[in-house]
Design a protein around this motif. Structure first.
Motif, PDB file in Angstrom:
ATOM      1  N   VAL A 117      13.503 -10.013   8.705  1.00 57.97           N
ATOM      2  CA  VAL A 117      12.474 -10.099   7.665  1.00 57.97           C
ATOM      3  C   VAL A 117      11.932  -8.709   7.344  1.00 57.97           C
ATOM      4  N   LEU A 118      11.631  -7.917   8.374  1.00 61.93           N
ATOM      5  CA  LEU A 118      11.110  -6.575   8.138  1.00 61.93           C
ATOM      6  C   LEU A 118      12.133  -5.708   7.416  1.00 61.93           C
ATOM      7  N   LEU A 119      13.404  -5.833   7.790  1.00 65.28           N
ATOM      8  CA  LEU A 119      14.440  -5.041   7.123  1.00 65.28           C
ATOM      9  C   LEU A 119      14.504  -5.383   5.639  1.00 65.28           C
ATOM     10  N   ARG A 120      14.480  -6.666   5.318  1.00 62.10           N
ATOM     11  CA  ARG A 120      14.539  -7.065   3.914  1.00 62.10           C
ATOM     12  C   ARG A 120      13.286  -6.641   3.159  1.00 62.10           C
ATOM     13  N   ALA A 121      12.125  -6.747   3.819  1.00 58.60           N
ATOM     14  CA  ALA A 121      10.877  -6.335   3.164  1.00 58.60           C
ATOM     15  C   ALA A 121      10.885  -4.832   2.903  1.00 58.60           C
ATOM     16  N   PHE A 122      11.281  -4.051   3.895  1.00 57.27           N
ATOM     17  CA  PHE A 122      11.330  -2.595   3.708  1.00 57.27           C
ATOM     18  C   PHE A 122      12.400  -2.206   2.686  1.00 57.27           C
ATOM     19  N   THR A 123      13.483  -2.987   2.606  1.00 59.83           N
ATOM     20  CA  THR A 123      14.510  -2.706   1.601  1.00 59.83           C
ATOM     21  C   THR A 123      13.935  -2.880   0.201  1.00 59.83           C
ATOM     22  N   GLU A 124      13.142  -3.929  -0.004  1.00 59.33           N
ATOM     23  CA  GLU A 124      12.517  -4.130  -1.309  1.00 59.33           C
ATOM     24  C   GLU A 124      11.543  -2.999  -1.619  1.00 59.33           C
ATOM     25  N   VAL A 125      10.769  -2.589  -0.613  1.00 63.24           N
ATOM     26  CA  VAL A 125       9.848  -1.468  -0.806  1.00 63.24           C
ATOM     27  C   VAL A 125      10.637  -0.207  -1.155  1.00 63.24           C
ATOM     28  N   SER A 126      11.749   0.014  -0.462  1.00 64.42           N
ATOM     29  CA  SER A 126      12.589   1.178  -0.722  1.00 64.42           C
ATOM     30  C   SER A 126      13.083   1.187  -2.162  1.00 64.42           C
ATOM     31  N   GLU A 127      13.500   0.030  -2.658  1.00 62.56           N
ATOM     32  CA  GLU A 127      14.013  -0.046  -4.026  1.00 62.56           C
ATOM     33  C   GLU A 127      12.912   0.258  -5.044  1.00 62.56           C
ATOM     34  N   ARG A 128      11.699  -0.208  -4.768  1.00 67.96           N
ATOM     35  CA  ARG A 128      10.587   0.066  -5.683  1.00 67.96           C
ATOM     36  C   ARG A 128      10.230   1.553  -5.689  1.00 67.96           C
ATOM     37  N   ASP A 148       0.829  -1.212   0.000  1.00 67.32           N
ATOM     38  CA  ASP A 148       0.000   0.000   0.000  1.00 67.32           C
ATOM     39  C   ASP A 148       0.859   1.256   0.000  1.00 67.32           C
ATOM     40  N   LEU A 149       2.014   1.177   0.633  1.00 66.96           N
ATOM     41  CA  LEU A 149       2.902   2.341   0.658  1.00 66.96           C
ATOM     42  C   LEU A 149       3.370   2.682  -0.757  1.00 66.96           C
ATOM     43  N   VAL A 150       3.755   1.655  -1.507  1.00 63.23           N
ATOM     44  CA  VAL A 150       4.192   1.873  -2.887  1.00 63.23           C
ATOM     45  C   VAL A 150       3.021   2.385  -3.723  1.00 63.23           C
ATOM     46  N   GLU A 151       1.849   1.770  -3.545  1.00 64.32           N
ATOM     47  CA  GLU A 151       0.693   2.184  -4.330  1.00 64.32           C
ATOM     48  C   GLU A 151       0.276   3.610  -3.993  1.00 64.32           C
ATOM     49  N   THR A 152       0.363   3.980  -2.721  1.00 61.87           N
ATOM     50  CA  THR A 152       0.046   5.356  -2.331  1.00 61.87           C
ATOM     51  C   THR A 152       0.972   6.332  -3.034  1.00 61.87           C
ATOM     52  N   PHE A 153       2.252   5.990  -3.043  1.00 63.81           N
ATOM     53  CA  PHE A 153       3.223   6.872  -3.680  1.00 63.81           C
ATOM     54  C   PHE A 153       2.992   6.949  -5.182  1.00 63.81           C
ATOM     55  N   GLU A 154       2.761   5.793  -5.813  1.00 64.54           N
ATOM     56  CA  GLU A 154       2.577   5.763  -7.261  1.00 64.54           C
ATOM     57  C   GLU A 154       1.325   6.512  -7.693  1.00 64.54           C
ATOM     58  N   SER A 155       0.310   6.547  -6.819  1.00 66.54           N
ATOM     59  CA  SER A 155      -0.942   7.190  -7.187  1.00 66.54           C
ATOM     60  C   SER A 155      -0.924   8.707  -6.994  1.00 66.54           C
ATOM     61  N   ARG A 156       0.108   9.214  -6.327  1.00 64.36           N
ATOM     62  CA  ARG A 156       0.174  10.653  -6.081  1.00 64.36           C
ATOM     63  C   ARG A 156       0.624  11.383  -7.344  1.00 64.36           C
TER      64      ARG A 156
END
Length: 221
Positions: free
Chosen positions: A133-144, A75-83
């Protein structure tokens, strides 16, 4: 097989279907049993694939869990992409504000509370695994998000943009630790207020540090 479908297309479609089935099965098992509550064999049965197929798609169970966590945070990525995009030539500070506002407008408490529950909080091993796990997940979100930011602002310096994004998104992992200690991982009005306060502190301190760096660069240029 449809007459127009090539064998390679059919194989790709089947592979994509297996990939999706494994992720969906993992999400279901995570919600029901937590990250330590199911085996690869159980996951394969739920996804209706073989154990070998599971490992053809993912290197480990943690890789599957991280993929599910990344989707939960999507949702964080989608929120950003929709702005709406900021105007071309926007300053680095303006790009920072664009991302900061996206963080403020996204409900991260609900997905983070869910991930905290399914990843476990009962012992040190669970806590360490959850952090990784959270660090790796947030890292992937950061890259996107960084990739989307660079697409929106092709004139921006890539290194500066990636540092900016990783500073904020990586900071969310630190916020989680303090938020969990203060709230116990609940997703209610009080815990959202704690999260908002922590997020404001992250944004404020990151902006102040970045502004100081930008000011120093302006004086030395």
């Amino acid at each position: 097989m449809p007459p127009s479908e090539r064998p390679s297309d059919r194989r790709a479609r089947i592979r994509e279907g297996h990939h999706r089935a494994i992720i969906d099965a993992a999400a279901s098992l995570l919600g029901a049993k937590g990250a330590d509550g199911f085996t690869v064999e159980e996951l394969a049965r739920r996804a209706e694939v073989s154990r070998r197929t599971v490992f053809n798609h993912f290197g480990s169970v943690d890789d599957i869990v991280i993929t599910v966590c990344t989707e939960v945070l999507g949702d964080l990525v989608e929120t950003f992409e929709s702005r709406p995009s900021a105007p071309a030539g926007t300053s680095d500070a303006g790009v920072f504000d664009e991302l900061a506002e996206a963080l403020r407008s996204t409900d991260l408490v609900a997905p983070i509370a869910y991930l905290t529950r399914v990843l476990g909080t009962s012992d040190n091993d669970s806590s360490q695994r959850r952090a990784v796990v959270l660090l790796r997940a947030f890292t992937e979100v950061s890259e996107r998000i960084a990739a989307e930011m660079l697409r929106r602002h092709p004139e921006a310096d890539e290194l500066t943009t990636r540092l900016l994004v990783s500073s904020l998104i990586g900071g969310l992992v630190v916020l989680h630790t303090h938020w969990l200690a203060a709230t116990g991982g609940s997703a209610d009005t009080a815990s959202r207020a704690v999260w908002d306060e922590l997020l404001d502190q992250l944004i404020r301190q990151t902006r102040d540090g970045y502004a100081s760096t930008a000011s120093l660069g302006a004086h030395t240029s």
